[in-house]
Design a protein around this motif. Structure first.
Motif, PDB file in Angstrom:
ATOM      1  N   LEU A 526       0.919  -1.211   0.088  1.00  0.00           N
ATOM      2  CA  LEU A 526      -0.022  -0.102  -0.104  1.00  0.00           C
ATOM      3  C   LEU A 526       0.971   1.406  -0.081  1.00  0.00           C
ATOM      4  O   LEU A 526       1.913   1.119   0.777  1.00  0.00           O
ATOM      5  CB  LEU A 526      -0.897   0.072   1.422  1.00  0.00           C
ATOM      6  CG  LEU A 526      -1.963  -1.126   1.405  1.00  0.00           C
ATOM      7  CD1 LEU A 526      -2.678  -0.910   2.727  1.00  0.00           C
ATOM      8  CD2 LEU A 526      -3.096  -1.169   0.128  1.00  0.00           C
ATOM      9  N   ILE A 527       0.544   2.227  -0.704  1.00  0.00           N
ATOM     10  CA  ILE A 527       1.288   3.448  -0.973  1.00  0.00           C
ATOM     11  C   ILE A 527       0.460   4.672  -0.227  1.00  0.00           C
ATOM     12  O   ILE A 527      -0.675   4.926  -0.587  1.00  0.00           O
ATOM     13  CB  ILE A 527       1.577   3.889  -2.459  1.00  0.00           C
ATOM     14  CG1 ILE A 527       2.322   2.664  -3.051  1.00  0.00           C
ATOM     15  CG2 ILE A 527       2.478   5.167  -2.435  1.00  0.00           C
ATOM     16  CD1 ILE A 527       3.633   2.189  -2.583  1.00  0.00           C
ATOM     17  N   ALA A 528       1.252   5.197   0.782  1.00  0.00           N
ATOM     18  CA  ALA A 528       0.565   6.282   1.541  1.00  0.00           C
ATOM     19  C   ALA A 528       0.411   7.517   0.678  1.00  0.00           C
ATOM     20  O   ALA A 528       1.749   7.772  -0.128  1.00  0.00           O
ATOM     21  CB  ALA A 528       1.209   6.374   2.962  1.00  0.00           C
ATOM     22  N   ASP A 529      -0.313   8.338   0.842  1.00  0.00           N
ATOM     23  CA  ASP A 529      -0.095   9.801   0.209  1.00  0.00           C
ATOM     24  C   ASP A 529       0.789  10.700   1.048  1.00  0.00           C
ATOM     25  O   ASP A 529       1.316  10.284   2.013  1.00  0.00           O
ATOM     26  CB  ASP A 529      -1.509  10.741   0.080  1.00  0.00           C
ATOM     27  CG  ASP A 529      -2.088  10.759   1.302  1.00  0.00           C
ATOM     28  OD1 ASP A 529      -1.427  10.790   2.397  1.00  0.00           O
ATOM     29  OD2 ASP A 529      -3.274  11.109   1.542  1.00  0.00           O
ATOM     30  N   LYS A 530       1.088  11.638   0.616  1.00  0.00           N
ATOM     31  CA  LYS A 530       2.491  12.279   0.903  1.00  0.00           C
ATOM     32  C   LYS A 530       2.191  12.763   2.380  1.00  0.00           C
ATOM     33  O   LYS A 530       3.198  12.681   3.286  1.00  0.00           O
ATOM     34  CB  LYS A 530       2.515  13.721   0.049  1.00  0.00           C
ATOM     35  CG  LYS A 530       3.260  13.047  -1.250  1.00  0.00           C
ATOM     36  CD  LYS A 530       3.373  14.295  -1.943  1.00  0.00           C
ATOM     37  CE  LYS A 530       4.272  13.852  -3.447  1.00  0.00           C
ATOM     38  NZ  LYS A 530       4.542  15.100  -4.253  1.00  0.00           N
ATOM     39  N   ALA A 531       1.061  13.288   2.738  1.00  0.00           N
ATOM     40  CA  ALA A 531       0.696  13.890   3.883  1.00  0.00           C
ATOM     41  C   ALA A 531       0.671  12.766   5.174  1.00  0.00           C
ATOM     42  O   ALA A 531       1.300  12.799   6.260  1.00  0.00           O
ATOM     43  CB  ALA A 531      -0.848  14.463   4.004  1.00  0.00           C
ATOM     44  N   ALA A 532       0.133  11.615   4.814  1.00  0.00           N
ATOM     45  CA  ALA A 532      -0.244  10.412   5.702  1.00  0.00           C
ATOM     46  C   ALA A 532       1.312   9.949   5.736  1.00  0.00           C
ATOM     47  O   ALA A 532       1.815   9.351   6.980  1.00  0.00           O
ATOM     48  CB  ALA A 532      -0.914   9.382   4.849  1.00  0.00           C
ATOM     49  N   ALA A 533       2.256   9.843   4.677  1.00  0.00           N
ATOM     50  CA  ALA A 533       3.690   9.229   4.965  1.00  0.00           C
ATOM     51  C   ALA A 533       4.271  10.179   5.804  1.00  0.00           C
ATOM     52  O   ALA A 533       5.342   9.415   6.558  1.00  0.00           O
ATOM     53  CB  ALA A 533       4.219   9.451   3.594  1.00  0.00           C
ATOM     54  N   VAL A 534       4.280  11.503   6.080  1.00  0.00           N
ATOM     55  CA  VAL A 534       4.778  12.269   7.044  1.00  0.00           C
ATOM     56  C   VAL A 534       4.550  11.884   8.435  1.00  0.00           C
ATOM     57  O   VAL A 534       5.515  11.591   9.237  1.00  0.00           O
ATOM     58  CB  VAL A 534       4.366  13.804   6.910  1.00  0.00           C
ATOM     59  CG1 VAL A 534       5.387  14.433   7.960  1.00  0.00           C
ATOM     60  CG2 VAL A 534       5.112  14.155   5.545  1.00  0.00           C
ATOM     61  N   LEU A 535       3.218  11.618   8.616  1.00  0.00           N
ATOM     62  CA  LEU A 535       2.817  11.356  10.121  1.00  0.00           C
ATOM     63  C   LEU A 535       3.191   9.821  10.472  1.00  0.00           C
ATOM     64  O   LEU A 535       3.559   9.599  11.787  1.00  0.00           O
ATOM     65  CB  LEU A 535       1.429  11.678  10.555  1.00  0.00           C
ATOM     66  CG  LEU A 535       1.110  13.220  10.270  1.00  0.00           C
ATOM     67  CD1 LEU A 535      -0.259  13.327  10.520  1.00  0.00           C
ATOM     68  CD2 LEU A 535       1.890  13.852  10.990  1.00  0.00           C
ATOM     69  N   SER A 540       5.297   3.508   2.301  1.00  0.00           N
ATOM     70  CA  SER A 540       4.469   2.225   1.985  1.00  0.00           C
ATOM     71  C   SER A 540       4.320   1.325   2.955  1.00  0.00           C
ATOM     72  O   SER A 540       5.151   1.344   3.943  1.00  0.00           O
ATOM     73  CB  SER A 540       5.061   1.665   0.698  1.00  0.00           C
ATOM     74  OG  SER A 540       6.391   1.136   1.040  1.00  0.00           O
ATOM     75  N   THR A 541       3.443   0.347   3.130  1.00  0.00           N
ATOM     76  CA  THR A 541       3.416  -0.611   3.880  1.00  0.00           C
ATOM     77  C   THR A 541       2.763  -2.048   3.369  1.00  0.00           C
ATOM     78  O   THR A 541       1.949  -1.835   2.427  1.00  0.00           O
ATOM     79  CB  THR A 541       2.362  -0.247   5.304  1.00  0.00           C
ATOM     80  OG1 THR A 541       2.406  -1.202   6.287  1.00  0.00           O
ATOM     81  CG2 THR A 541       1.046   0.145   4.449  1.00  0.00           C
ATOM     82  N   LYS A 542       3.038  -3.044   3.756  1.00  0.00           N
ATOM     83  CA  LYS A 542       2.236  -4.264   3.538  1.00  0.00           C
ATOM     84  C   LYS A 542       1.426  -4.708   4.404  1.00  0.00           C
ATOM     85  O   LYS A 542       0.946  -5.988   4.359  1.00  0.00           O
ATOM     86  CB  LYS A 542       3.340  -5.421   3.363  1.00  0.00           C
ATOM     87  CG  LYS A 542       4.413  -4.975   2.264  1.00  0.00           C
ATOM     88  CD  LYS A 542       5.296  -6.118   1.994  1.00  0.00           C
ATOM     89  CE  LYS A 542       6.424  -6.148   0.696  1.00  0.00           C
ATOM     90  NZ  LYS A 542       5.641  -6.018  -0.548  1.00  0.00           N
ATOM     91  N   VAL A 543       1.191  -4.276   5.682  1.00  0.00           N
ATOM     92  CA  VAL A 543       0.289  -4.330   6.834  1.00  0.00           C
ATOM     93  C   VAL A 543      -0.893  -3.528   6.972  1.00  0.00           C
ATOM     94  O   VAL A 543      -1.956  -4.365   7.426  1.00  0.00           O
ATOM     95  CB  VAL A 543       1.012  -4.339   8.152  1.00  0.00           C
ATOM     96  CG1 VAL A 543       2.347  -5.418   8.391  1.00  0.00           C
ATOM     97  CG2 VAL A 543       1.473  -3.186   8.354  1.00  0.00           C
ATOM     98  N   GLY A 544      -0.807  -2.532   6.490  1.00  0.00           N
ATOM     99  CA  GLY A 544      -2.079  -1.637   6.251  1.00  0.00           C
ATOM    100  C   GLY A 544      -1.916  -0.269   7.164  1.00  0.00           C
ATOM    101  O   GLY A 544      -0.704   0.009   7.617  1.00  0.00           O
TER     102      GLY A 544
END
Length: 581
Positions: A526-535, A540-544
């Motif tokens: 899963l690829i997080a958007d830029k804002a979520a990635a900062v926090l 990216s993640t394979k768990v959720g």
């Protein structure tokens, strides 16, 4: 020949007596009159304390002081606040209270209360409607800033003794009840003295014309004098003239006495009819009063706006903490973190105080106190609803939440002079309680086919509910490799309910919007958007991935029996957390 000097002596005596009485009456209003003001001072042996309170009883005395003179060592401050605000600030601190004036009007009555030796400096507190700073001495003119009861607080810095040298000057209301009657009596007596010789001469002429031995009716029959002045007539014809003068004096004296009594009765009646200032103010004090007056609210909003502007400019959450708390502090803190790495991320709407469009000020005087303001200024495309809270008497109001007013929606009318605050679960007189309204909005935002679809509506233009539902639907369409879950959950502690003018209510609160994404299959990324990635601390993640948005909202609830739906008045969301799990 003997009667003429007696009449003149009587007249002169009356005139002289009248002049003396007249002068006595005038003297009571001039050179014998009491001073225009009277001053009462605090005892010189008043015990030192860090705070001094001047209570409502003293401010009510004789209709209120014309001047309060305060002397102290160094700098000190005088603060004006409601009695419960002053009591809240004093708390358990040792203090003196000036409660009233002694019976002779010369001394102030001061009571000392033992307690803690220090208190915070009161300067700068939001509790005060007005403050005045002084060094050494202050000449203060008392003018109530609004209806209701008030108290004054004196303090230096909260550690040194508060000023104890206090004197209060009042208008002297000493009544001189005999001034007007004496002037009336004196005037009547002087007039009687001037009129007596003329009256006696008239009566003597009348007696001579009716009782002479050589006079008659022409038929030889003599006539007896008639009338009260000629009864028991003495030989020689002189007594009737003297008797007439004495009777005239009695008549004039009786008239003077009647006039004096009438003047005394009128003065007494006027005094009795004058309402007592203390009773009128006491009636006003029984009514609920708002926790803030307009001047206080505007000053608080300016200080909040300045603090937010400083924090936004520096993207430094530490600069917010003096005036921002709760949801708004969390949202802006996270916004600064995101924007430090993602330049394109949207900034929070600025907080402005230049234009106050409306307010919701509660009459609930216990703490914590919460008020609402609707403001607009530079950078506010639409008006913004601000929620502020004062947690305790010695703390200032802080901004809890901001939300733009929904386009096409008007802010509900609030009763002038403050409104009642209801418990979140109280449904009395309402179509829905505050708790039910927040739950309805949560359901409406979560489910496109919510049962509240027609029971909770919004304005047109940029509808928040439709935007959230579209955002969730688009996320599902775009996320081919993930499974999505959306929940909107009310935060009960943040729910506030205020009564509106039409019998309905304005409900303000917070929802936690949680957006959870999990991989459809093991090993999917899963690829997080830029804002979520900062926090979240990664891209990216394979768990959720779990993202939490804080939603600040305001809902109008109609009164019970209404057929109208609830309306979303204001709403906004900000990303406050993201994590991989």
């Amino acid at each position: 020949m003997i009667g003429i000097p007696v009449r003149l002596k009587t007249a002169a005596s009356l005139a002289l007596l009248g002049l003396l009485v007249l002068l006595a009456g005038i003297g009571q209003l001039t050179f014998w009159a009491p001073a225009d003001t009277v001053t009462a001072s605090a005892p010189s042996d008043t015990k030192a304390a860090p705070l001094t309170v001047i209570g409502q009883e003293l401010l009510d005395h004789k209709g209120g002081p014309s001047r309060i003179t305060i002397k102290g060592d160094g700098n000190f401050v005088l603060a004006v606040g409601r009695p419960d605000d002053v009591d809240g600030w004093v708390g358990k601190t040792a203090h003196n209270t000036v409660t009233g004036v002694s019976e002779d009007g010369k001394s102030l009555q001061v009571t000392n209360t033992e307690g803690e030796a220090t208190a915070p400096a009161p300067a700068g507190s939001d509790l005060w409607v007005e403050t005045e700073s002084a060094s050494g001495q202050l000449e203060y003119s008392w003018n109530p800033p609004a209806d209701g009861e008030w108290s004054l607080l004196l303090a230096s810095d909260g550690t040194k003794p508060a000023p104890a040298s206090i004197s209060v000057t009042y208008p002297n209301d000493t009544y001189m009840p005999w001034a007007v009657p004496l002037i009336l009596i004196g005037s009547v007596l002087m007039a009687a003295g001037a009129a007596l010789p003329l009256l006696s001469r008239f009566l003597g002429a009348r007696n001579g014309g009716n009782g002479g031995s050589g006079s008659g009716t022409g038929n030889g029959t003599s006539q007896k004098p008639a009338g009260p002045f000629f009864k028991n007539q003495a030989p020689g014809g002189q007594a009737p003239q003297q008797k007439g003068g004495t009777t005239a004096l009695r008549i004039l004296a009786a008239g003077a006495l009647a006039t004096a009594l009438a003047g005394t009765s009128l003065a007494g009646a006027q005094a009795a009819e004058s309402p007592s200032p203390s009773s009128a103010q006491g009636a006003s004090a029984e009514a609920d009063v708002p926790v803030l007056v307009d001047a206080q609210l505007k000053r608080i909003l300016e200080q909040v706006a300045n603090a937010v502007s400083a924090g936004d400019a520096a993207r430094d959450a530490a600069k917010l903490k003096t005036r921002v708390d709760g949801t708004e502090l969390l949202v802006r803190t996270q916004n600064y973190k995101i924007r430090a790495k993602v330049a394109s991320h949207q900034a929070r709407m600025p907080v402005r105080a230049s234009k106050l469009l409306g307010s919701v000020v509660t009459t609930q005087r216990t703490w914590p106190r919460t008020v609402v303001a609707v403001t607009q200024g530079d950078g506010n495309v639409v008006p913004q609803v601000l929620t502020l809270r004062q947690s305790a008497p010695r703390e200032n109001y802080k901004l809890l939440a901001t939300a733009p007013l929904q386009p096409g929606t008007s802010f509900p009318a609030i009763p002038l002079g403050g409104t009642q605050q209801a418990a979140a679960g109280d449904k009395t007189g309402l179509l829905y309680s505050g708790t039910e309204a927040m739950a309805a909005l949560a359901d409406r935002l979560t489910k496109p086919g919510s049962a509240f679809k027609d029971k909770l509506v919004e304005g047109t233009g940029s509808p928040y509910i439709a935007d959230v539902l579209d955002y969730q639907a688009d996320a599902v369409k775009a996320g081919s490799s993930g499974t999505f879950k959306f929940t909107h959950t009310p935060v009960p502690a943040d729910t506030l309910v205020y009564r509106t003018s039409d019998g309905g209510a304005l409900v303000l609160g917070r929802l936690d919007f949680v957006f959870t994404t999990t991989p459809k299959a093991e090993g999917d990324t899963l690829i997080a958007d830029k804002a979520a990635a900062v926090l979240a601390g990664g891209e990216s993640t394979k768990v959720g991935l779990s993202q939490t948005f804080a939603e600040s909202v305001a809902i109008y609830v109609p009164p019970a029996g209404s057929n109208d739906p609830m309306k979303l008045v204001a709403a906004f969301r900000g990303l406050v957390a993201a994590s991989f799990k």
